[in-house]
Every structure is written in structure tokens, then in C-alpha cells.
Motif scaffolding. Structure first.
Motif, PDB file in Angstrom:
ATOM      1  N   TYR A 119      25.617  39.930  51.006  1.00 27.34           N
ATOM      2  CA  TYR A 119      25.379  40.265  49.606  1.00 27.34           C
ATOM      3  C   TYR A 119      25.630  41.743  49.323  1.00 27.34           C
ATOM      4  N   ARG A 120      25.335  42.608  50.278  1.00 30.74           N
ATOM      5  CA  ARG A 120      25.660  44.019  50.077  1.00 30.74           C
ATOM      6  C   ARG A 120      27.166  44.216  49.965  1.00 30.74           C
ATOM      7  N   LEU A 121      27.931  43.403  50.702  1.00 30.14           N
ATOM      8  CA  LEU A 121      29.384  43.550  50.713  1.00 30.14           C
ATOM      9  C   LEU A 121      30.077  42.816  49.569  1.00 30.14           C
ATOM     10  N   LEU A 122      29.340  42.194  48.664  1.00 34.13           N
ATOM     11  CA  LEU A 122      29.974  41.398  47.612  1.00 34.13           C
ATOM     12  C   LEU A 122      30.992  42.178  46.783  1.00 34.13           C
ATOM     13  N   PRO A 123      30.746  43.428  46.402  1.00 31.82           N
ATOM     14  CA  PRO A 123      31.796  44.117  45.628  1.00 31.82           C
ATOM     15  C   PRO A 123      33.078  44.320  46.429  1.00 31.82           C
ATOM     16  N   TYR A 124      32.949  44.549  47.734  1.00 30.00           N
ATOM     17  CA  TYR A 124      34.132  44.669  48.592  1.00 30.00           C
ATOM     18  C   TYR A 124      34.843  43.319  48.708  1.00 30.00           C
ATOM     19  N   ILE A 125      34.070  42.249  48.924  1.00 28.81           N
ATOM     20  CA  ILE A 125      34.660  40.914  49.069  1.00 28.81           C
ATOM     21  C   ILE A 125      35.304  40.481  47.755  1.00 28.81           C
ATOM     22  N   ASP A 166      34.331  43.242  37.372  1.00 31.13           N
ATOM     23  CA  ASP A 166      34.251  42.654  36.038  1.00 31.13           C
ATOM     24  C   ASP A 166      32.886  41.999  35.921  1.00 31.13           C
ATOM     25  N   ALA A 167      32.702  41.155  34.922  1.00 28.60           N
ATOM     26  CA  ALA A 167      31.387  40.580  34.665  1.00 28.60           C
ATOM     27  C   ALA A 167      30.948  39.583  35.728  1.00 28.60           C
ATOM     28  N   GLY A 168      31.873  39.113  36.576  1.00 27.91           N
ATOM     29  CA  GLY A 168      31.514  38.184  37.641  1.00 27.91           C
ATOM     30  C   GLY A 168      31.482  36.739  37.208  1.00 27.91           C
ATOM     31  N   ASP A 169      31.662  36.486  35.932  1.00 27.32           N
ATOM     32  CA  ASP A 169      31.786  35.141  35.393  1.00 27.32           C
ATOM     33  C   ASP A 169      32.481  35.279  34.036  1.00 27.32           C
ATOM     34  N   HIS A 170      32.809  34.216  33.421  1.00 29.78           N
ATOM     35  CA  HIS A 170      33.587  34.068  32.195  1.00 29.78           C
ATOM     36  C   HIS A 170      34.976  34.699  32.341  1.00 29.78           C
ATOM     37  N   TYR A 171      35.748  34.711  31.240  1.00 25.56           N
ATOM     38  CA  TYR A 171      37.173  35.030  31.331  1.00 25.56           C
ATOM     39  C   TYR A 171      37.555  36.318  30.602  1.00 25.56           C
ATOM     40  N   GLN A 191      18.567  38.815  46.056  1.00 21.82           N
ATOM     41  CA  GLN A 191      18.326  37.438  46.488  1.00 21.82           C
ATOM     42  C   GLN A 191      19.389  36.468  45.979  1.00 21.82           C
ATOM     43  N   TYR A 192      20.044  36.842  44.886  1.00 16.90           N
ATOM     44  CA  TYR A 192      21.120  36.019  44.346  1.00 16.90           C
ATOM     45  C   TYR A 192      21.876  36.846  43.316  1.00 16.90           C
ATOM     46  N   VAL A 193      23.095  36.433  43.043  1.00 16.48           N
ATOM     47  CA  VAL A 193      23.919  37.140  42.067  1.00 16.48           C
ATOM     48  C   VAL A 193      23.287  37.015  40.693  1.00 16.48           C
ATOM     49  N   GLY A 194      23.120  38.159  40.031  1.00 19.18           N
ATOM     50  CA  GLY A 194      22.511  38.168  38.706  1.00 19.18           C
ATOM     51  C   GLY A 194      21.015  38.288  38.720  1.00 19.18           C
ATOM     52  N   GLU A 195      20.422  38.535  39.884  1.00 24.10           N
ATOM     53  CA  GLU A 195      18.962  38.657  39.958  1.00 24.10           C
ATOM     54  C   GLU A 195      18.466  39.809  39.083  1.00 24.10           C
ATOM     55  N   PHE A 196      19.220  40.890  39.056  1.00 24.59           N
ATOM     56  CA  PHE A 196      18.842  42.053  38.252  1.00 24.59           C
ATOM     57  C   PHE A 196      20.099  42.845  37.918  1.00 24.59           C
ATOM     58  N   LYS A 197      19.990  43.751  36.990  1.00 23.09           N
ATOM     59  CA  LYS A 197      21.096  44.626  36.655  1.00 23.09           C
ATOM     60  C   LYS A 197      21.266  45.669  37.755  1.00 23.09           C
ATOM     61  N   GLU A 225      42.627  31.721  40.726  1.00 20.55           N
ATOM     62  CA  GLU A 225      41.884  32.422  39.700  1.00 20.55           C
ATOM     63  C   GLU A 225      40.631  33.007  40.343  1.00 20.55           C
ATOM     64  N   LEU A 226      40.079  34.035  39.718  1.00 26.85           N
ATOM     65  CA  LEU A 226      38.844  34.604  40.230  1.00 26.85           C
ATOM     66  C   LEU A 226      37.713  33.589  40.105  1.00 26.85           C
ATOM     67  N   PRO A 227      36.925  33.404  41.153  1.00 24.25           N
ATOM     68  CA  PRO A 227      35.793  32.485  41.072  1.00 24.25           C
ATOM     69  C   PRO A 227      34.607  33.184  40.409  1.00 24.25           C
ATOM     70  N   PRO A 228      33.580  32.432  40.064  1.00 31.27           N
ATOM     71  CA  PRO A 228      32.342  33.113  39.687  1.00 31.27           C
ATOM     72  C   PRO A 228      31.832  33.895  40.894  1.00 31.27           C
ATOM     73  N   LEU A 229      31.281  35.064  40.651  1.00 30.02           N
ATOM     74  CA  LEU A 229      30.851  35.910  41.756  1.00 30.02           C
ATOM     75  C   LEU A 229      29.845  35.202  42.652  1.00 30.02           C
ATOM     76  N   TRP A 230      29.001  34.355  42.068  1.00 31.60           N
ATOM     77  CA  TRP A 230      28.001  33.666  42.881  1.00 31.60           C
ATOM     78  C   TRP A 230      28.627  32.795  43.954  1.00 31.60           C
ATOM     79  N   ALA A 231      29.863  32.324  43.705  1.00 27.62           N
ATOM     80  CA  ALA A 231      30.522  31.456  44.686  1.00 27.62           C
ATOM     81  C   ALA A 231      30.862  32.203  45.967  1.00 27.62           C
ATOM     82  N   LEU A 232      30.839  33.537  45.928  1.00 22.59           N
ATOM     83  CA  LEU A 232      31.060  34.340  47.131  1.00 22.59           C
ATOM     84  C   LEU A 232      29.757  34.677  47.834  1.00 22.59           C
ATOM     85  N   GLY A 233      28.644  34.175  47.303  1.00 17.36           N
ATOM     86  CA  GLY A 233      27.364  34.337  47.974  1.00 17.36           C
ATOM     87  C   GLY A 233      27.176  33.291  49.059  1.00 17.36           C
ATOM     88  N   TYR A 234      25.929  33.090  49.462  1.00 21.13           N
ATOM     89  CA  TYR A 234      25.619  32.143  50.536  1.00 21.13           C
ATOM     90  C   TYR A 234      25.343  30.762  49.944  1.00 21.13           C
TER      91      TYR A 234
END
Length: 797
Positions: A569-575, A707-712, A679-685, A252-261
Motif C-alpha cells: 500500500y505504501r508503494l501504490l503511487p509507484y505501482i 489522478d483521482a484513482g477512479d472515474h474517467y 487500511q484501504y484505498v480512500g480510507e482518508f485524504k 485502461e487504467l484500473p480503479p486504484l483499489w484494484a492494485l491493493g490486496y
């Protein structure tokens, strides 16, 4: 491959004899000899299961690995009888079953051999321990290479190796140590440009020999259970990987933050230390999303408790960390301390949920809390109970759980004795059968609990031990490695191998768990880890009290480490898009070059180079003081990421390796989505999506999933697929975009940056409207345009 009996003699091996009768029941074919039954099941035109009853009696057809979503979908199948064989036909393959001895030969529709039995299936009684040892031997084809089998710390190509699966706490393992933590009985064969896979779904101790004992024979066998394997035809290796995921399930897709550091240490405590680490990250503006708490956060290492002295108000702490953008991940081991005053121990004994020895006594062993008992995760009632224990942790603010020591590991004993009994979902078996799925089922129960109690937020689970199918609910890491250059090399190989074994969401302990790296080693490891799906620094406690944090090695190294974490973090949409491909289709996120250029024999033995997704090629710096590195590039056009120098593939190129760079290439024709610095996922829009576009002649395709990066919500259509098509000529660049989806993203613009134009452009045409290129459109040799999100076509000429 003989097995000694207790008397020191070898037991007799048994072989199938002539087929006496056969029958067809739907897509099942049964072939009967005097001693053996072969059940052949056509699952699809490219997937066939072979299952043997060694003495004419099948065991229960049950699997912890196979996905409940696996459906039979053959387009066509039939059977023909010949004088010496039966031929089962699909639209993709031919399966020949020899009348004389059940030996199997599989060809493609042109008659080219894909896979062929040598002796084929045979078996012997396991007189010492009961049951049978079941074998299958096959011929090695000319020039054949072998890949897969999870986390084996050796060269990617397993030709000439023998390995086994029996989950082991291999603290401080070295190259070629075997077995290790995970048990993934799935491998690939590649010869003459043809790829296939074999998944041996057997949870006993399994062994695989790829021409070590006899160079022209490969074999696999198990010390118990059935010979039950799936044959998967490609012919592309990536197609094999996707079919294996069809069998064992997709993530399943993880929360986007889980692909951060992620930052971890054994241990950050007390509370003041955790706050100090968090403050350092934010003050130094080094991106980070997850902080881990190791066993010292507990009260006397009792699971599901908090230390009253070190963490007097955990809910307030986790709330404060969350406000700073940190998600807290806590460790939970399987050992439950023997303590009559400990509520979890009271529950596990009152409910009779703990593993027992053959004579009925509890399985007791020492781990971190001292003497412990252990839940029987093969019992569905125990899994449900365990899942419920996470309610309080999630209420405290915990966002992820780290399952460790679940091979299972026990001090002094190593693991459970083989006489320990397990429910095995109603079968009542010994630990011999349950050992390899213990951690697999622990992480399954953990994930179920987090999913329930974090809803609608997505859970994050990381586990040390696993079996095939664990990808459906957990990530993994490579275990207790060492701060050495050899282990940096192993990290690259192991994560590639795990990815093609179905477990893409994997990483290593960056910098090494045991020992202390110097600044150069840590920096080079960060560079590699930037391109692993899971990016986590983790280190052990030591006498010097050294903390392995990104700033621990001085300003020179900190600056480079920071730049690569920022790149992550710049590459997060690609990852994230690459993870979506993995979740949707089972496509490995990391792809050894043999998997993307299998017709090129130069790639078959490469260990250093790999692809992350469709467009990025990585070759990490693997030695101290390395000033340049030879990198093999497959066919195509490639751009060196740091200066846009263009290279033609199909050859090795030499790349300088200053500390601030590593060999990183982008495939010509790619569109690589990027975020602005954060600095982290969701820091700003995010109001602008950056698209790095690399020129190539001809037609190429790229995608962006969002997608929203979290929830279902994505499960009910709240996502977008943005498809890019580049069709360019020597004097013309053309990019078309097709947007499909219902997710309302925040960003309103695409910043398009076109690299590598081989001509001097004068104007651009946006959705049919022509405009001249102005000086401000040329930035560092790149053509840069800010376009509305809904644009459809861009032409530069």
C-alpha cells in the motif's frame, strides 16, 4: 512437423515457387507465384505484416486481437528489384523477398540479419478435419534466445522448447505442463543484442518450436486458418513490447483499489463468514481492498443469482462491506444451468444465443450447476445481451467480476467438441477456430457490461482464459496452482512471461489454490505477490476447513505478512505510475532482466530476478529454509531496500534472507513515490506524498503519475505528471521537479527522503534559498525534508 491423415499417411506439403508478378497498392505489396500470394503490409518503419494465401485466395481479413486504434504510420518505404530478390526499405529495416520461393530475410539498415526464413512459408491440406495446416520455419541465429507466449510454466528462455496454444483447464498443472489457460501467439527473439518480435494472429490451435526438433530452426504453425504474422523490430525488447501493444491495444487504467490486496477463497459463505473475514482484516489492521465471492454465493450455482439461504440480503451486505472499505468481486462462469424455471436459461434459449452442435442441437455439458448450455460469445448480439445481465449485480453493489471456467471448461469432455458451431462475428465457424478466443470474448462482454453499469466508476474484471488483446479490458491470474515451492517459482516466471506478452495485470493464487502451504511458504509467496500487479490470495475448500488468510499461520508469520501488505500500500503511487506507463505505452510492468539489460548475456537465462517498473528489482526467496541468495544485478548502482547498503551492478551478490526480508533493490538515481500507511484505498485524504530518493552520480529521470484513482476524468486531462531529474556529483545532490497537469490532488507537501549521500551534507538550497541542515533532518541515516508540493529544485551540499 508432418501431420498424419486418416489413412495413416502424410499429406503432401506445398511450397511457393518462383515469383511471377508483383504489384504495389499504397503500403501493401503483393507477390504472386503459381500457387501462393504474399501480401506484405508496411504498418510502420518497424512493423511489417506478412500474410499468405496458400492457394491464391485470401480468407476474411478479420482479427479479435488487433486494436481498432492501430494506424499505419510509416515514415518512409520503397521497393527495389534485384536479380534474386525484392527489397522493401523503411527507415529502420530491409525486407528481402526471394524471387525463387518467397523466403524472407530481414536486416537492419547496416545489413545485420535480424530474422531469416529457413524453408519459410509452406502448407498442407488437413485431410482429416478440413482446411489447411500452415507453417513458417526460420533459422535460429547464433546465441539466440526466445521469450513470451503467455503463461507457459517453464523457464523464461524458450530455446529448445516446443509449446502450443489451445486453452485448457489445467487443474493442478506442473512445471512444463502445456497447454494451459491462455493463448498468446506472440514471441520475442534476441541475438547479438538485437531484439524483435513475431505475433502470429491465428486463433486455431497454434504450435511453436524453438529448436527442439532441429536445433538450428524455429517454426510456428496452425491447424487451420491463414499464415498471418506481424514482424516487429526493436532493437530493444521493451520497444518490441510497446509495438506489440500498439497492434493489440493497451489497457485502461484500473480503479486504484484494484492494485491493493485481494482476499479470496472457494468459498466464503454464508454471509456471516464474509462479515467475519472483513472484521478480522480491520481488527488486525491488515490492509485489504477486495473480498471475493466464489460460486457458493449463487442459488444452485446459477449465474446472476444469490443464494436465498446464505445471502438473504446481498445489497445490505455489500453496502456494509463498502462502508468498511471493501469492494466485492463475484464469480461468473459461462455455463447457464438447464432449468426451464431459470430466467437466464429462458432468455438464452428463446433468443437462440446458446452454442450448438453441428447438427443443430444445443451444446450441453456438465459444470458446477449440472447440465448447462453456453453463450456464443463470438456473436455480437450475444455479447450485448451478456453485458446487460450485469445491471442487477452492479445495482446490488458488486464492483468487480471474476470470469472462470472460460477456456471453455466442461466436466468429462474437457472442453467443447470441435463440431460446435460459432457465429464468429458473421463467419459461421467450428469450435476449432473459436476455441482460443472464447474466454477472450466472454471477458470483453463482461467488461463492457460493468463499464456501462458502473459508470462513472471504473470496472475490474479478472479472467482465466485469454487471447492476444485481452489486456484492453481484463486482468488475469495464473490458474489452479498448487501450494508448493515449485509453484512459487512458477508464479514468478509466469507473471513475468505474461507481462512481456501484453498481459501485465496478472498475479497468481498466493499460497497455492490446491493444498495447504505452511507459514513459511505462504509468507514467501506474499512477499513475491507484493510486487505482482495483481495481489490476490486464493485457496480451495478442503476437508480440514483451513482458511488461507493472512493470520492463519500464527503471529510470527502474520507480522511479516502484514508488513509486506503494508509495503504494497505504501508503494501504490509507484505501482500506479508503472501501470500508467503500461496503459499509455504498453511497457510491461514486470520486466525480466533480459528486457532491461539485453546487451548483458548474463541476464538472458535468468528466471528469478525481475524489475517492477523502472526502479525496483525483485528476487524472491524460492526454497524452504533459504538463509541467503545470490542475486544478479545489472549495470548501475543498487540499494538494498531494507538497509540501504549500496552495490555496484554487473555482478552477482549474495544477500541474507531472514524471514522478514527478501532480496529487494532500488536503482540508484530513482525517486520512488510512497503513500502513508492505510487500511484501504480512500480510507482518508492523503495530505503528504513521500518521495524516497536514492543518490547516484550523473543524470537520472523518474516520474510520478497521479489522478483521482477512479472515474474517467483522466481522459479529459484531469491528471498530473510529475517529472524528477536527479543530476548529482560526488559532493552535491541536485533534484529538479517539473509539474504538469490539471488534477488537484489533496496533498500539499512532499516529504523528501534522500538515501545514500556519499558525503556529509551541511545545508540545502530550496528554489534558490539556502538553509542549514538541522539534526531533525537526519533520520536513520537519511536526509529528510518536508517541502511544499510545488517546489522546483532541491540542492543538498
Amino acid at each position: 512437423m508432418q501431420v498424419a491423415t486418416t489413412s495413416g499417411k502424410y499429406s503432401v506439403k506445398h511450397y511457393p515457387d518462383i515469383i511471377q508478378s508483383w504489384k504495389k497498392e499504397g503500403n501493401y505489396f503483393y507477390f504472386y507465384t503459381s500457387t501462393t500470394i504474399l501480401e506484405l503490409r508496411v504498418i510502420s518503419d518497424k512493423i511489417v505484416r506478412f500474410r499468405y494465401a496458400a492457394d491464391g485466395q485470401f480468407q476474411r481479413d478479420f482479427s479479435y486481437a488487433v486494436s481498432e486504434k492501430l494506424e499505419e504510420s510509416p515514415e518512409f518505404f520503397d521497393i527495389r528489384e534485384w536479380a534474386d530478390s525484392f527489397e522493401i526499405i523503411t527507415t529502420a529495416i530491409r525486407v528481402f523477398v526471394a524471387r525463387e520461393n518467397l523466403r524472407i530475410t530481414i536486416t537492419d539498415t547496416d545489413g545485420r540479419i535480424i530474422n531469416q526464413d529457413e524453408t519459410g512459408f509452406h502448407w498442407q491440406y488437413y485431410l482429416q478435419k478440413g482446411g489447411k495446416i500452415v507453417y513458417c520455419t526460420k533459422l535460429v541465429q547464433e546465441g539466440e534466445s526466445f521469450y513470451g507466449l503467455g503463461d507457459k510454466p517453464t523457464e523464461l528462455n524458450l530455446r529448445g522448447k516446443r509449446v502450443e496454444n489451445y486453452g485448457t483447464d489445467a487443474y493442478g498443472y506442473a512445471k512444463d505442463t502445456d497447454p494451459l489457460y491462455r493463448n498468446i501467439p506472440f514471441y520475442y527473439g534476441l541475438h547479438n543484442g538485437i531484439g524483435y518480435g513475431i505475433f502470429f494472429d491465428n486463433t486455431f490451435r497454434t504450435l511453436f518450436d524453438f529448436g527442439k526438433e532441429r536445433e538450428d530452426v524455429t517454426s510456428f504453425w496452425a491447424r487451420g486458418g491463414e499464415m498471418n504474422y506481424y514482424f516487429i523490430y526493436g532493437p530493444a525488447l521493451l520497444q518490441v513490447a510497446e509495438s506489440y501493444a500498439r497492434i493489440t491495444g493497451t489497457a485502461e487504467l484500473p480503479p486504484l483499489w484494484a492494485l491493493g490486496y485481494h482476499q479470496c477463497r472457494w468459498s466464503y459463505y454464508p454471509e456471516s463468514k464474509v462479515r467475519e473475514v472483513a472484521k478480522e482484516f480491520r481488527d488486525r489492521k491488515i490492509p485489504c481492498d477486495a473480498l471475493y465471492l466464489d460460486i457458493d454465493y449463487m442459488e444452485g450455482f446459477r449465474c446472476f443469482t444469490w443464494s436465498k439461504e446464505s445471502f438473504p440480503d446481498p445489497k445490505a451486505l455489500l453496502k456494509d462491506l463498502s462502508a468498511q472499505g471493501f469492494k466485492t468481486v463475484v464469480i461468473i462462469d459461462p455455463g447457464i444451468k438447464v432449468d426451464p424455471d431459470y430466467p437466464i436459461y429462458q432468455e438464452i434459449t428463446q433468443k437462440d444465443f446458446a452454442c450448438k452442435r453441428a447438427d443443430g442441437a444445443y451444446m450441453e455439458g456438465d459444470v458446477w450447476p449440472g447440465k448447462c448450455v453456453f453463450p456464443d460469445f463470438t456473436d455480437p448480439k450475444v455479447r450485448e445481451w451478456w453485458s446487460g445481465l450485469f445491471k442487477d449485480l452492479t445495482a446490488t453493489g458488486v464492483r468487480g467480476v471474476w470470469n472462470d471456467m472460460n477456456e471453455p471448461a466442461v466436466f468429462e469432455l474437457g472442453t467443447f467438441p470441435e463440431d460446435v458451431r460459432h457465429d464468429y462475428d458473421g463467419e459461421n465457424v467450428s469450435h476449432r477456430k473459436a476455441h482460443n478466443v472464447y474466454g477472450h470474448l466472454m471477458s470483453k462482454a463482461t467488461a463492457a457490461g460493468l463499464k456501462k453499469h458502473l459508470m462513472p466508476q471504473r470496472p475490474f474484471v479478472i479472467t482465466r482464459s485469454a487471447y492476444s488483446g485481452t489486456q484492453r479490458w481484463s486482468s488475469v491470474w495464473t490458474g489452479d496452482n498448487i501450494a508448493s515451492w515449485e509453484h512459487l517459482w512458477l508464479a514468478s516466471v509466469q507473471c513475468q512471461r505474461l507481462a512481456v506478452s501484453g498481459l501485465s495485470f496478472a498475479g497468481s493464487d498466493i499460497g497455492g489454490f490446491i493444498g495447504e502451504p505452511d507459514g513459511e511458504l505462504y509468507t514467501r509467496w506474499i512477499q513475491l505477490g507484493t510486487f505482482h500487479p495483481l495481489m490476490r490470495t486464493h485457496s480451495a475448500s478442503n476437508e480440514t476447513g483451513f482458511n488461507q488468510d493472512p493470520w492463519s499461520f500464527g503471529p510470527e508469520f502474520e507480522a511479516v505478512v502484514k508488513s509486506f501488505i503494508q509495503l504494497r500500500y505504501r508503494l501504490l503511487p509507484y505501482i500506479y505510475t508503472t501501470f500508467w506507463q503500461y496503459a499509455a505505452y504498453g511497457t510491461p510492468m514486470l520486466r525480466p532482466l533480459a528486457f532491461v539489460a539485453q546487451q548483458d548475456e548474463n541476464t538472458h537465462d535468468l528466471n528469478h530476478e525481475f524489475m517492477l517498473g523502472d526502479s525496483l528489482l525483485i528476487s524472491h526467496v524460492s526454497e524452504a529454509g533459504m538463509t541467503e541468495k545470490s542475486v544478479y544485478l545489472p549495470e548501475g548502482t543498487w540499494y538494498y531496500y531494507f538497509n540501504d547498503q549500496r552495490y555496484t551492478g554487473g555482478q552477482a551478490v549474495t544477500i541474507p534472507t531472514p524471514l522478514a526480508e527478501m532480496p529487494l533493490f532500488v536503482k540508484g538515481g530513482a525517486v520512488v513515490a510512497q503513500y502513508p500507511d492505510m487500511q484501504y484505498v480512500g480510507e482518508f485524504k492523503i495530505m503528504e506524498m513521500i518521495q524516497q530518493v536514492y543518490f547516484a552520480e550523473g543524470t537520472t529521470h523518474s516520474i510520478l503519475y497521479e489522478d483521482a484513482g477512479d472515474h474517467y476524468g483522466y481522459k479529459t486531462g484531469q491528471y498530473n505528471l510529475v517529472r524528477f531529474k536527479q543530476s548529482s556529483e560526488p559532493n552535491l545532490f541536485r533534484l529538479k521537479k517539473k509539474f504538469v497537469g490539471k488534477y488537484n490532488a489533496d496533498y500539499t507537501h512532499h516529504r523528501i527522503r534522500v538515501h545514500g549521500l556519499p558525503f556529509t551534507p551541511k545545508e540545502y538550497v530550496l528554489d534558490g534559498v539556502t538553509a542549514p541542515l538541522q539534526p531533525e533532518h537526519f533520520v536513520d541515516g537519511v536526509v529528510e525534508l518536508n517541502l511544499l508540493r510545488k517546489f522546483e529544485e532541491l540542492v543538498i551540499r
